[in-house]
Design a protein around this motif. Structure first.
Motif, PDB file in Angstrom:
ATOM      1  N   THR A   1      -4.798   8.063 -12.220  1.00 20.26           N
ATOM      2  CA  THR A   1      -4.637   6.729 -12.658  1.00 20.26           C
ATOM      3  C   THR A   1      -4.400   6.936 -14.089  1.00 20.26           C
ATOM      4  OG1 THR A   1      -4.984   4.814 -12.612  1.00 20.26           O
ATOM      5  CG2 THR A   1      -6.968   5.953 -12.729  1.00 20.26           C
TER       6      THR A   1
ATOM      7  N   HIS B   1       0.635   3.929 -13.372  1.00 19.75           N
ATOM      8  CA  HIS B   1       0.864   4.983 -12.716  1.00 19.75           C
ATOM      9  C   HIS B   1      -0.279   5.600 -11.877  1.00 19.75           C
ATOM     10  CE1 HIS B   1       4.058   5.173 -15.817  1.00 19.75           C
ATOM     11  NE2 HIS B   1       4.761   5.916 -14.920  1.00 19.75           N
ATOM     12  N   GLN B   2      -0.288   5.594 -10.666  1.00 22.85           N
ATOM     13  CA  GLN B   2      -1.284   6.061  -9.745  1.00 22.85           C
ATOM     14  C   GLN B   2      -0.794   6.876  -8.647  1.00 22.85           C
ATOM     15  OE1 GLN B   2      -2.718   3.515 -12.127  1.00 22.85           O
ATOM     16  NE2 GLN B   2      -1.373   2.520 -10.772  1.00 22.85           N
ATOM     17  N   HIS B   3      -1.569   8.113  -8.729  1.00 17.99           N
ATOM     18  CA  HIS B   3      -1.047   9.115  -7.378  1.00 17.99           C
ATOM     19  C   HIS B   3      -2.361   9.669  -6.696  1.00 17.99           C
ATOM     20  CE1 HIS B   3       3.099   8.997  -8.940  1.00 17.99           C
ATOM     21  NE2 HIS B   3       2.740   9.180  -9.988  1.00 17.99           N
ATOM     22  N   GLY B   4      -2.397   9.692  -5.307  1.00 24.44           N
ATOM     23  CA  GLY B   4      -3.410  10.416  -4.739  1.00 24.44           C
ATOM     24  C   GLY B   4      -3.529   9.598  -3.579  1.00 24.44           C
TER      25      GLY B   4
ATOM     26  N   GLY C   1       7.232   3.846  -6.466  1.00 21.18           N
ATOM     27  CA  GLY C   1       6.535   5.146  -5.903  1.00 21.18           C
ATOM     28  C   GLY C   1       5.454   5.498  -7.233  1.00 21.18           C
ATOM     29  N   GLU C   2       5.201   4.657  -8.316  1.00 23.94           N
ATOM     30  CA  GLU C   2       4.346   5.097  -9.190  1.00 23.94           C
ATOM     31  C   GLU C   2       3.032   4.230  -9.070  1.00 23.94           C
ATOM     32  OE1 GLU C   2       4.564   7.163 -11.390  1.00 23.94           O
ATOM     33  OE2 GLU C   2       6.591   7.444 -11.249  1.00 23.94           O
ATOM     34  N   CYS C   3       2.933   3.346  -8.021  1.00 21.08           N
ATOM     35  CA  CYS C   3       1.724   2.325  -7.678  1.00 21.08           C
ATOM     36  C   CYS C   3       1.759   2.556  -6.223  1.00 21.08           C
ATOM     37  CB  CYS C   3       1.670   1.195  -8.312  1.00 21.08           C
ATOM     38  SG  CYS C   3       1.269   0.763 -10.059  1.00 21.08           S
ATOM     39  N   TYR C   4       0.281   2.868  -5.795  1.00 17.10           N
ATOM     40  CA  TYR C   4       0.423   2.609  -4.293  1.00 17.10           C
ATOM     41  C   TYR C   4       0.225   1.062  -3.746  1.00 17.10           C
ATOM     42  CZ  TYR C   4      -4.463   1.594  -5.759  1.00 17.10           C
ATOM     43  OH  TYR C   4      -5.543   0.845  -6.096  1.00 17.10           O
TER      44      TYR C   4
ATOM     45  N   ALA D   1      -6.885  12.420  -7.095  1.00 15.86           N
ATOM     46  CA  ALA D   1      -6.227  11.309  -7.402  1.00 15.86           C
ATOM     47  C   ALA D   1      -6.241  10.935  -8.722  1.00 15.86           C
ATOM     48  CB  ALA D   1      -7.024  10.013  -6.506  1.00 15.86           C
TER      49      ALA D   1
END
Length: 462
Positions: free
Chosen positions: A212, A239-242, A150-153, A210
């Motif tokens: 990173t 850690h990437q979110h968006g 869940g921390e990287c797409y 988004a």
């Protein structure tokens, strides 16, 4: 297999151009891709979702979603520049014809509207990574192992594994490089790792929220075989979110010290250029270094002064002085363009100051009056047409004129229309800085030369 893949690309590209020529034979010309220049370092550039993309992603976002992301990006750029648009024109200092490199570049159409991708090698041995190119940001990054669930797409290619590279080095927190990062826009403090080491952390939030974050690091970057950038500073993201697509990271081409352009200025001289292909099956290029003054690639440019925002070194700013539709100049007061226009590879739709956009929209609608105008539906574009039942469609030429007299005739229809819509929108009041999006830039080689303080346009480059 490689031959068959190439053949499919050629056939698809040929089919597209045949359709365009049938629609607009007198307004659009097909031109070959630029020839190789031994004086520069160049890599291919292609459509993110096209058949020739090295890492194509499935599930292309809808036009409405892409435009929503594009508007968020544009708003971020305008907000960042707001109140700081007193740009200074750079002095016309000479830049030498140093060695360079060219990389193929490809058009993609998702993820924060950062539309174009190149494939590079990172690490030793080099691992291929397909990354978005962006003149509106500086720090480059790729997703790295380890990444908790869940921390990287999800991305098409395997995550970069720094432990498998002999040239990877993380940057300590208590270092000059980390302090410089912290003093800029990308510092995010320090992070502790196993063994008690304190490492420099980067953090970026884009216009659509988004994000990173990860470890600021150095690595060997291979632009193409034999062309290497040693100790390249980049973000090893964990850690990437968006709303990200399946690309592997981002290549920052802005004007701040963290960008690829700034980091390689001693190697390639500082200038760089790209040509954005008009179709998903077409190929363009990203080139580092200026064209050799004696080469064919150096001919045919029209130049305009580049302006910079001292407090926001990322952006490249030019000044529009006029717009014409169907060969007729529009009555737009110079004051409408006084704040300048950020020229950006990552924004899709060009945002014009209110007075300029109203004049363009009125003239374009008048020239297209025989076609049914659709009601606005996506919240961004308000001049869209239904071409159902029309065998041939006549689209007026649109030309942009810049300070210094440079005039470019936008490619028709690829540089004027997006899915049947005029690729322009209003960007607020006349004292708001505007943005020239990538649709208008298609098929041009756009050359950025901060040393000389100029932006150049060469038509028919890809």
């Amino acid at each position: 297999m490689a031959y068959c893949h190439l053949l499919v690309c050629i056939l698809l590209c040929s089919s597209y151009y045949s359709i365009v020529l049938a629609v607009n034979l007198n307004k659009f010309a097909v031109v070959p891709a630029t020839s190789s220049d031994p004086n520069r370092a160049s890599v291919p550039l292609v459509h993110r979702h096209g058949p020739c993309a090295p890492s194509a992603a499935s599930g292309k976002p809808s036009l409405a979603e892409r435009l929503r992301r594009d508007r968020a990006r544009a708003n971020y750029i305008v907000t960042k520049a707001a109140g700081r648009t007193a740009a200074t024109t750079l002095s016309d200092t000479a830049a030498g014809d140093g060695g360079g490199t060219s990389i193929p570049a490809f058009l993609g159409d998702s993820v924060d509207s950062l539309e174009y991708v190149v494939t590079l090698g990172i690490g030793t041995p080099a691992v291929q990574q397909t990354v978005l190119i962006d003149t509106g940001s500086d720090l480059s990054w790729v997703q790295c192992k380890p990444c908790d669930a869940g921390e990287c797409y999800a991305q098409k290619d395997p995550l970069f594994d720094p432990s498998s590279s002999s040239s990877y080095a993380s940057i300590p927190c208590n270092s000059d490089a980390c302090r410089k990062l912290e003093a800029g826009s990308y510092g995010h403090g320090c992070t502790s790792v196993s063994g008690g080491a304190s490492l420099c952390e980067y953090g970026i939030e884009y216009g659509n929220r988004a994000t990173t974050t990860g470890v600021y690091s150095t690595e060997t970057l291979t632009l193409k075989p034999g062309v290497v950038v040693a100790s390249f500073g980049f973000g090893c993201g964990d850690h990437q979110h968006g709303p990200y697509d399946k690309f592997d990271g981002l290549l920052g081409l802005g004007g701040a010290p963290e960008s690829l352009v700034s980091q390689t200025s001693s190697q390639f001289g500082g200038p760089f250029s790209y040509c954005l292909p008009p179709t998903s099956g077409g190929a363009g290029f990203l080139a580092l270094g200026a064209p050799n003054s004696r080469s064919n690639a150096a001919a045919g440019f029209s130049f305009t002064p580049m302006r910079r925002i001292p407090s926001v070194p990322t952006f490249y700013v030019v000044t529009l002085t006029g717009i014409s539709v169907g060969g007729e100049p529009l009555a737009i007061p110079p004051s409408a363009f006084s704040s300048g226009m950020v020229i950006d590879s990552g924004t899709v739709i060009t945002g014009l100051p209110a007075t300029a956009y109203a004049a363009l929209r009125s003239a374009f609608r008048s020239a297209m009056s025989e076609y049914r105008l659709l009601p606005p539906s996506n919240g961004v574009l308000d001049t869209c047409y239904d071409f159902t039942g029309h065998t041939n469609v006549t689209v007026p030429k649109v030309a942009l004129t810049f300070s210094g007299g440079a005039t470019i005739d936008l490619a028709v229809p690829a540089g004027v229309l997006v899915d049947g819509c005029l690729a322009f929108a209003g960007a607020g009041t006349d004292n708001t800085i505007g943005i020239i999006g990538n649709v208008n830039q298609r098929t041009f080689e756009v050359l950025y030369d901060s040393g000389k303080g100029i932006v150049g346009f060469r038509a028919g480059a890809c």
